[in-house]
Scaffold this motif. Structure first.
Motif, PDB file in Angstrom:
ATOM      1  N   GLY A 131      -9.005   7.381  -6.395  1.00  0.00           N
ATOM      2  CA  GLY A 131     -10.072   7.370  -5.393  1.00  0.00           C
ATOM      3  C   GLY A 131      -9.680   6.627  -4.144  1.00  0.00           C
ATOM      4  N   CYS A 132      -8.672   5.764  -4.240  1.00  0.00           N
ATOM      5  CA  CYS A 132      -8.182   5.066  -3.049  1.00  0.00           C
ATOM      6  C   CYS A 132      -7.408   6.067  -2.197  1.00  0.00           C
ATOM      7  N   ARG A 133      -7.724   6.151  -0.915  1.00  0.00           N
ATOM      8  CA  ARG A 133      -7.112   7.191  -0.082  1.00  0.00           C
ATOM      9  C   ARG A 133      -7.342   6.898   1.397  1.00  0.00           C
ATOM     10  N   ILE A 134      -6.574   7.583   2.217  1.00  0.00           N
ATOM     11  CA  ILE A 134      -6.751   7.579   3.668  1.00  0.00           C
ATOM     12  C   ILE A 134      -7.244   8.957   4.050  1.00  0.00           C
ATOM     13  N   TYR A 135      -8.330   9.049   4.785  1.00  0.00           N
ATOM     14  CA  TYR A 135      -8.904  10.365   5.083  1.00  0.00           C
ATOM     15  C   TYR A 135      -9.163  10.612   6.574  1.00  0.00           C
ATOM     16  N   ARG A 136      -8.922   9.609   7.387  1.00  0.00           N
ATOM     17  CA  ARG A 136      -9.079   9.797   8.835  1.00  0.00           C
ATOM     18  C   ARG A 136      -7.810   9.316   9.528  1.00  0.00           C
ATOM     19  N   VAL A 138      -0.408  -5.386   8.651  1.00  0.00           N
ATOM     20  CA  VAL A 138       0.780  -4.644   8.247  1.00  0.00           C
ATOM     21  C   VAL A 138       2.003  -5.273   8.899  1.00  0.00           C
ATOM     22  N   LEU A 139       3.059  -5.463   8.126  1.00  0.00           N
ATOM     23  CA  LEU A 139       4.281  -6.014   8.701  1.00  0.00           C
ATOM     24  C   LEU A 139       4.797  -5.064   9.781  1.00  0.00           C
ATOM     25  N   PRO A 140       5.280  -5.603  10.909  1.00  0.00           N
ATOM     26  CA  PRO A 140       5.681  -4.772  12.056  1.00  0.00           C
ATOM     27  C   PRO A 140       6.613  -3.619  11.721  1.00  0.00           C
ATOM     28  N   GLU A 141       7.573  -3.853  10.832  1.00  0.00           N
ATOM     29  CA  GLU A 141       8.555  -2.813  10.538  1.00  0.00           C
ATOM     30  C   GLU A 141       7.961  -1.616   9.801  1.00  0.00           C
ATOM     31  N   ASP A 142       6.745  -1.775   9.237  1.00  0.00           N
ATOM     32  CA  ASP A 142       6.120  -0.684   8.489  1.00  0.00           C
ATOM     33  C   ASP A 142       5.111   0.112   9.303  1.00  0.00           C
ATOM     34  N   MET A 143       4.893  -0.284  10.548  1.00  0.00           N
ATOM     35  CA  MET A 143       3.916   0.435  11.359  1.00  0.00           C
ATOM     36  C   MET A 143       4.319   1.880  11.609  1.00  0.00           C
ATOM     37  N   GLU A 144       5.614   2.175  11.490  1.00  0.00           N
ATOM     38  CA  GLU A 144       6.055   3.564  11.654  1.00  0.00           C
ATOM     39  C   GLU A 144       5.465   4.458  10.568  1.00  0.00           C
ATOM     40  N   VAL A 145       5.186   3.897   9.394  1.00  0.00           N
ATOM     41  CA  VAL A 145       4.548   4.667   8.321  1.00  0.00           C
ATOM     42  C   VAL A 145       3.121   5.016   8.720  1.00  0.00           C
ATOM     43  N   ALA A 146       2.399   4.034   9.264  1.00  0.00           N
ATOM     44  CA  ALA A 146       1.032   4.284   9.733  1.00  0.00           C
ATOM     45  C   ALA A 146       1.023   5.316  10.855  1.00  0.00           C
ATOM     46  N   GLU A 147       2.002   5.220  11.756  1.00  0.00           N
ATOM     47  CA  GLU A 147       2.109   6.177  12.857  1.00  0.00           C
ATOM     48  C   GLU A 147       2.381   7.585  12.322  1.00  0.00           C
ATOM     49  N   ARG A 148       3.191   7.680  11.266  1.00  0.00           N
ATOM     50  CA  ARG A 148       3.513   8.981  10.660  1.00  0.00           C
ATOM     51  C   ARG A 148       2.255   9.623  10.085  1.00  0.00           C
ATOM     52  N   ILE A 149       1.434   8.810   9.414  1.00  0.00           N
ATOM     53  CA  ILE A 149       0.192   9.335   8.842  1.00  0.00           C
ATOM     54  C   ILE A 149      -0.755   9.781   9.953  1.00  0.00           C
ATOM     55  N   ALA A 150      -0.739   9.061  11.065  1.00  0.00           N
ATOM     56  CA  ALA A 150      -1.625   9.397  12.186  1.00  0.00           C
ATOM     57  C   ALA A 150      -1.258  10.729  12.826  1.00  0.00           C
ATOM     58  N   MET A 203       0.887  -1.161   0.000  1.00  0.00           N
ATOM     59  CA  MET A 203       0.000   0.000   0.000  1.00  0.00           C
ATOM     60  C   MET A 203       0.930   1.216   0.000  1.00  0.00           C
ATOM     61  N   GLU A 204       1.085   1.777  -1.161  1.00  0.00           N
ATOM     62  CA  GLU A 204       2.083   2.844  -1.348  1.00  0.00           C
ATOM     63  C   GLU A 204       1.467   4.224  -1.123  1.00  0.00           C
ATOM     64  N   THR A 205       2.104   5.028  -0.268  1.00  0.00           N
ATOM     65  CA  THR A 205       1.670   6.397  -0.016  1.00  0.00           C
ATOM     66  C   THR A 205       2.874   7.330  -0.123  1.00  0.00           C
ATOM     67  N   GLN A 206       2.643   8.610  -0.136  1.00  0.00           N
ATOM     68  CA  GLN A 206       3.739   9.582  -0.213  1.00  0.00           C
ATOM     69  C   GLN A 206       4.559   9.608   1.067  1.00  0.00           C
ATOM     70  N   TYR A 207       4.066   9.006   2.139  1.00  0.00           N
ATOM     71  CA  TYR A 207       4.771   8.991   3.419  1.00  0.00           C
ATOM     72  C   TYR A 207       5.494   7.665   3.679  1.00  0.00           C
ATOM     73  N   GLY A 208       5.423   6.775   2.704  1.00  0.00           N
ATOM     74  CA  GLY A 208       6.072   5.484   2.853  1.00  0.00           C
ATOM     75  C   GLY A 208       5.152   4.366   2.393  1.00  0.00           C
ATOM     76  N   THR A 209       5.685   3.173   2.354  1.00  0.00           N
ATOM     77  CA  THR A 209       4.932   2.012   1.875  1.00  0.00           C
ATOM     78  C   THR A 209       4.616   1.053   3.015  1.00  0.00           C
ATOM     79  N   LEU A 210       3.358   0.659   3.058  1.00  0.00           N
ATOM     80  CA  LEU A 210       2.897  -0.327   4.040  1.00  0.00           C
ATOM     81  C   LEU A 210       2.835  -1.686   3.356  1.00  0.00           C
ATOM     82  N   HIS A 211       3.609  -2.646   3.841  1.00  0.00           N
ATOM     83  CA  HIS A 211       3.542  -4.003   3.317  1.00  0.00           C
ATOM     84  C   HIS A 211       2.512  -4.775   4.134  1.00  0.00           C
ATOM     85  N   ILE A 212       1.561  -5.372   3.427  1.00  0.00           N
ATOM     86  CA  ILE A 212       0.443  -6.042   4.081  1.00  0.00           C
ATOM     87  C   ILE A 212       0.425  -7.524   3.731  1.00  0.00           C
TER      88      ILE A 212
END
Length: 343
Positions: free
Chosen positions: A201-206, A289-301, A167-176
């Motif tokens: 149309g695919c996006r994260i909004y919250r 999400v693979l553990p090492e990529d959770m920092e990307v999710a945290e960054r988006i949060a 799941m590729e975003t401008q803030y990094g890639t989440l491997h699922i």
């Protein structure tokens, strides 16, 4: 169909207390959690799966190991076990036989596809046949036939290092890591997204952080509230111009840190930043999400948000939604920590 907290339909359950007493807490949690992820009627979130469906899945998942397939589907592939000489009484047993050939710590599975004929009337002499097969490409399984006239049930298995998408975003890639044995319909949809030329149309909004309620490992801090914030990022996986068919409720284990799950029947989804035992068995979890990529999710949060109210619940909506693209994995297996379990 999902119900808002004020829906008068809820009163119907009051008359069935004696029959549903064992499930009451589960249903109550589902109703409460539904409001956390569902905004007002005119928002972009779809309605939730019914409370009845969530309860039935909860009971089913208590019975044993995750081993699901898709009915009326025959997958093709090189046979590693011939069904004419390999028979079982249930699709679960057939699935487990395939899993037994996929226990190595490294490398592809010897079996990644199982095909079972379980309808006595439709199957005739083929009843009980369990064909174990091997795909050339597990992310694009070879489909022989599908439809109501097909008497076969099929499923796929991903071994360690397999079934991982980006799941590729401008803030990094989440491997699922996908869970086809627990959520086959969900995984089939994700694999279809991989074959599209775009995911417009695919996006994260919250986006809501762990706040002061959960530690860095996702564990709830004693005596702290369960939100807001609710420790998740939420979005939609639906390509514009491509018809979306609601996904049936599938395996609903407890949501943990890294869980990727649908909001109701999709295409809205969320990634959890914490262990949400309080949500119990309310959502179809189709990957992690693979553990090492959770920092990307945290960054988006941590991105800038604005406050909104969904069904009387305070939520945080991104000021600028984050576009995303679903892709096949680019990294080599050795670069990733694939120690993620589906159960």
């Amino acid at each position: 169909m999902g119900r808002r907290p004020s829906d008068p339909e809820h009163s119907r359950f009051a008359s069935l207390v004696l029959l549903l007493v064992a499930l009451f807490s589960c249903l109550l949690v589902h109703a409460v959690v539904s409001t956390l992820l569902s905004p007002a009627v005119n928002s972009e979130i779809s309605s939730f799966a019914s409370l009845e469906s969530a309860a039935s899945v909860y009971l089913e998942e208590k019975k044993g190991e995750c081993c699901r397939g898709i009915e009326n589907l025959e997958l093709w592939g090189a046979a590693v076990k011939w069904g004419s000489d390999f028979k079982f009484n249930s699709s679960v047993e057939c699935c487990q036989a395939c899993k037994a050939m996929c226990t190595g710590n490294d490398g592809p599975c010897l079996c990644d596809t199982w095909v079972f004929c379980g309808n006595k009337e439709a199957c005739g002499s083929k009843f009980g046949e369990c064909w174990l097969k091997k795909q050339k490409d597990t992310l694009s399984p070879d489909r022989q036939e599908a439809g109501k006239s097909v008497s076969w049930t099929s499923g796929i298995i991903f071994g360690k290092g397999e079934g991982i998408v980006e799941m590729e975003t401008q803030y990094g890639t989440l491997h699922i890591k996908l869970f086809p044995d627990c959520a086959p319909h969900s995984v089939t949809y994700i694999l279809e997204l991989l074959n599209l030329r775009h995911c417009a149309g695919c996006r994260i909004y919250r986006a809501e952080s762990r706040g002061q309620s959960w530690d860095s490992r996702g564990n709830h801090i004693k005596d702290s509230p369960y939100g807001p914030p609710f420790a998740l990022i939420q979005g939609v996986l639906e390509a514009e111009g491509t018809p979306f068919k609601k996904i049936p409720v599938e395996a609903c284990p407890t949501v943990t840190r890294g869980s990727v799950a649908w909001v109701g029947s999709g295409p809205e989804f969320f990634i959890s930043l914490a262990n949400h035992e309080e949500w119990k068995n309310s959502y179809t979890v189709f990957g992690s999400v693979l553990p090492e990529d959770m920092e990307v999710a945290e960054r988006i949060a941590q991105l800038a948000t604005k406050s909104d109210i969904w069904n009387n619940i305070n939520v945080s909506v991104l000021q600028k939604p984050v576009p995303l693209v679903m892709r096949r994995m680019k990294k080599s297996i050795g670069d990733l920590n694939t120690n993620v379990k589906s159960e």
